[in-house]
Scaffold this active site. Sequence first.
Site, PDB file in Angstrom:
ATOM      1  N   VAL A  33       0.572  -1.322  -0.023  1.00 30.75           N
ATOM      2  CA  VAL A  33       0.041   0.010  -0.097  1.00 30.75           C
ATOM      3  C   VAL A  33       0.845   1.354   0.151  1.00 30.75           C
ATOM      4  CG1 VAL A  33      -2.196  -1.080   0.907  1.00 30.75           C
ATOM      5  CG2 VAL A  33      -0.268   0.259   2.446  1.00 30.75           C
ATOM      6  N   TYR A  81       8.751   3.603  14.252  1.00 32.43           N
ATOM      7  CA  TYR A  81       7.430   3.103  14.310  1.00 32.43           C
ATOM      8  C   TYR A  81       6.534   4.612  14.915  1.00 32.43           C
ATOM      9  CZ  TYR A  81       3.430   0.347  16.059  1.00 32.43           C
ATOM     10  OH  TYR A  81       2.035  -0.037  16.222  1.00 32.43           O
TER      11      TYR A  81
HETATM   12  P1  NAD Z   1       0.408  -7.571  12.139  1.00 34.48           P
HETATM   13  O1  NAD Z   1       2.032  -7.385  11.783  1.00 34.48           O
HETATM   14  O2  NAD Z   1      -0.107  -8.985  12.349  1.00 34.48           O
HETATM   15  O3  NAD Z   1      -0.398  -6.916  10.670  1.00 34.48           O
HETATM   16  C1  NAD Z   1      -0.097  -5.879  10.053  1.00 34.48           C
HETATM   17  C2  NAD Z   1      -0.267  -6.329   8.691  1.00 34.48           C
HETATM   18  O4  NAD Z   1       0.068  -5.344   7.579  1.00 34.48           O
HETATM   19  C3  NAD Z   1       0.565  -7.649   8.175  1.00 34.48           C
HETATM   20  O5  NAD Z   1      -0.549  -8.607   7.574  1.00 34.48           O
HETATM   21  C4  NAD Z   1       1.554  -7.102   7.102  1.00 34.48           C
HETATM   22  O6  NAD Z   1       1.672  -7.952   6.069  1.00 34.48           O
HETATM   23  C5  NAD Z   1       0.533  -5.897   6.639  1.00 34.48           C
HETATM   24  N1  NAD Z   1       1.627  -4.862   6.028  1.00 34.48           N
HETATM   25  C6  NAD Z   1       2.626  -4.177   6.340  1.00 34.48           C
HETATM   26  N2  NAD Z   1       3.342  -3.387   5.510  1.00 34.48           N
HETATM   27  C7  NAD Z   1       2.381  -3.433   4.407  1.00 34.48           C
HETATM   28  C8  NAD Z   1       2.512  -2.801   3.235  1.00 34.48           C
HETATM   29  N3  NAD Z   1       3.515  -2.001   2.702  1.00 34.48           N
HETATM   30  N4  NAD Z   1       1.365  -3.019   2.293  1.00 34.48           N
HETATM   31  C9  NAD Z   1       0.377  -3.923   2.473  1.00 34.48           C
HETATM   32  N5  NAD Z   1       0.352  -4.490   3.652  1.00 34.48           N
HETATM   33  C10 NAD Z   1       1.333  -4.120   4.516  1.00 34.48           C
HETATM   34  O7  NAD Z   1       0.173  -6.632  13.232  1.00 34.48           O
HETATM   35  P2  NAD Z   1      -1.188  -6.105  14.192  1.00 34.48           P
HETATM   36  O8  NAD Z   1      -0.856  -6.269  15.265  1.00 34.48           O
HETATM   37  O9  NAD Z   1      -2.228  -6.606  13.461  1.00 34.48           O
HETATM   38  O10 NAD Z   1      -1.244  -4.572  14.070  1.00 34.48           O
HETATM   39  C11 NAD Z   1      -2.079  -4.101  12.977  1.00 34.48           C
HETATM   40  C12 NAD Z   1      -2.385  -2.282  13.108  1.00 34.48           C
HETATM   41  O11 NAD Z   1      -2.504  -2.248  14.343  1.00 34.48           O
HETATM   42  C13 NAD Z   1      -0.849  -1.695  12.870  1.00 34.48           C
HETATM   43  O12 NAD Z   1      -1.084  -0.471  12.124  1.00 34.48           O
HETATM   44  C14 NAD Z   1      -0.278  -1.511  14.354  1.00 34.48           C
HETATM   45  O13 NAD Z   1       0.540  -0.310  14.230  1.00 34.48           O
HETATM   46  C15 NAD Z   1      -1.748  -1.394  14.978  1.00 34.48           C
HETATM   47  N6  NAD Z   1      -1.408  -1.377  16.512  1.00 34.48           N
HETATM   48  C16 NAD Z   1      -1.419  -2.798  16.896  1.00 34.48           C
HETATM   49  C17 NAD Z   1      -1.308  -3.134  18.425  1.00 34.48           C
HETATM   50  C18 NAD Z   1      -1.302  -4.205  18.947  1.00 34.48           C
HETATM   51  O14 NAD Z   1      -1.296  -4.432  19.987  1.00 34.48           O
HETATM   52  N7  NAD Z   1      -1.538  -5.435  18.087  1.00 34.48           N
HETATM   53  C19 NAD Z   1      -1.247  -1.951  18.994  1.00 34.48           C
HETATM   54  C20 NAD Z   1      -1.182  -0.779  18.590  1.00 34.48           C
HETATM   55  C21 NAD Z   1      -1.310  -0.413  17.155  1.00 34.48           C
END
Ligand code: NAD
Length: 317
Positions: free
Chosen positions: A60, A148
């Site tokens: 993306v 990040y």
């Molecule tokens: P995750 O790594 O399981 O999921 C992230 C997804 O984004 C992955 O499937 C990855 O392949 C995809 N991705 C990354 N870069 C990409 C790109 N350039 N193009 C297309 N796809 C891409 O992580 P998560 O825990 O599911 O986190 C999801 C979102 O929630 C993130 O934005 C993260 O910053 C945010 N978040 C998560 C938490 C948590 O505790 N899990 C806390 C705060 C924020």
Amino acid sequence: MFKPTAVVTGGAGFLGSHLCDRLLAEGMKVYCVDNLITGNLDNIAHLFGNENFTYIKHDVTNFIHIPGRVDYILHFASPASPIDYLKLPIQTLKVGSLGTHKALGLAKEKKARFLIASTSEVYGDPTIHPQKEEYWGNVNPIGPRGVYDEAKRFSEALTMAYNRYHGVETRIVRIFNTYGPRMRLDDGRALPAFVGQALRGEDITVFGDGSQTRSFCYVSDLVDGIFRLLMSNEIYPVNIGNPSEITIKQFAEEVIKHTATKSKIIYKDLPEDDPKVRQPDITRAKSILGWSPKVDRQEGLKITIDYFKKRIAHLLV
Ligand code: NAD
Ligand code: UDP
């Protein structure tokens, strides 16, 4: 029958895949856009037979093309665990900046409502406790976590700019540590690290003296808060997380108890800029969204440990 259409970037990841499930259950058509850099098709394999679900493999940070009408865009693409974003610093900065720009551009073009997955990391190593949305944070821009934290802070700024200057309908969720099934066992976050070590009978690696705190939210509660925010009129950031705070040492002890392992805790160096405390103030989520978490840590840990037991058994076959 008319079905609203949602695009979930990062939809093959831990949180994104649970969101796809929820949006489909709400009667939407869902496009999941993911380049699988940290995600896994296993997380969405159960959706491939669903006529309302489409997976597009795409990075993306490049122009995003979605045919036809789009009503909602949930931008979740980004490496999220400290190990992942330390390994992928440039991709993390790019998806938070260029990726957010492309996703907002799509929202503007389609007149869709946009929701950005921000994070408690925008507060950095906080000097205010618990963290309220009004707090501007204490972030080291040039430290290892800066890739990040600053990408997410930039994402929030860009989101507000598209709201103010282009009139895009936007929502900002600040997500605090969330856990549950579909986390990767090897993503390095405290919960999968501790559970994996406990189930394999290895030492449990607590960083520092373990006195740093976190507040862990179960995934179904988080997804419910995000859906409520998406459907609300609130444009300013809303914290979603479980305020039940625990030290990392106590958390390791809870995992030991729940897995009945003989593993012992060992102590390793604390990573640079590791926040000392973290706890959401959820007053805004409660009053604006009528939301508060329902699943306590004992229940959430049990479900998650059972999930990891099955994963490990499967991997051993
Ligand atoms: P995750 O790594 O399981 O999921 C992230 C997804 O984004 C992955 O499937 C990855 O392949 C995809 N991705 C990354 N870069 C990409 C790109 N350039 N193009 C297309 N796809 C891409 O992580 P998560 O825990 O599911 O986190 C999801 C979102 O929630 C993130 O934005 C993260 O910053 C945010 N978040 C998560 C938490 C948590 O505790 N899990 C806390 C705060 C924020
Ligand atoms: N942590 C730990 N041992 C591990 C992994 C993490 O002690 O094997 C600590 C980490 O230093 C932090 C806390 O657990 O203080 C939560 O880390 P996580 O990576 O889950 O998320 P963070 O909240 O730091 O983004």
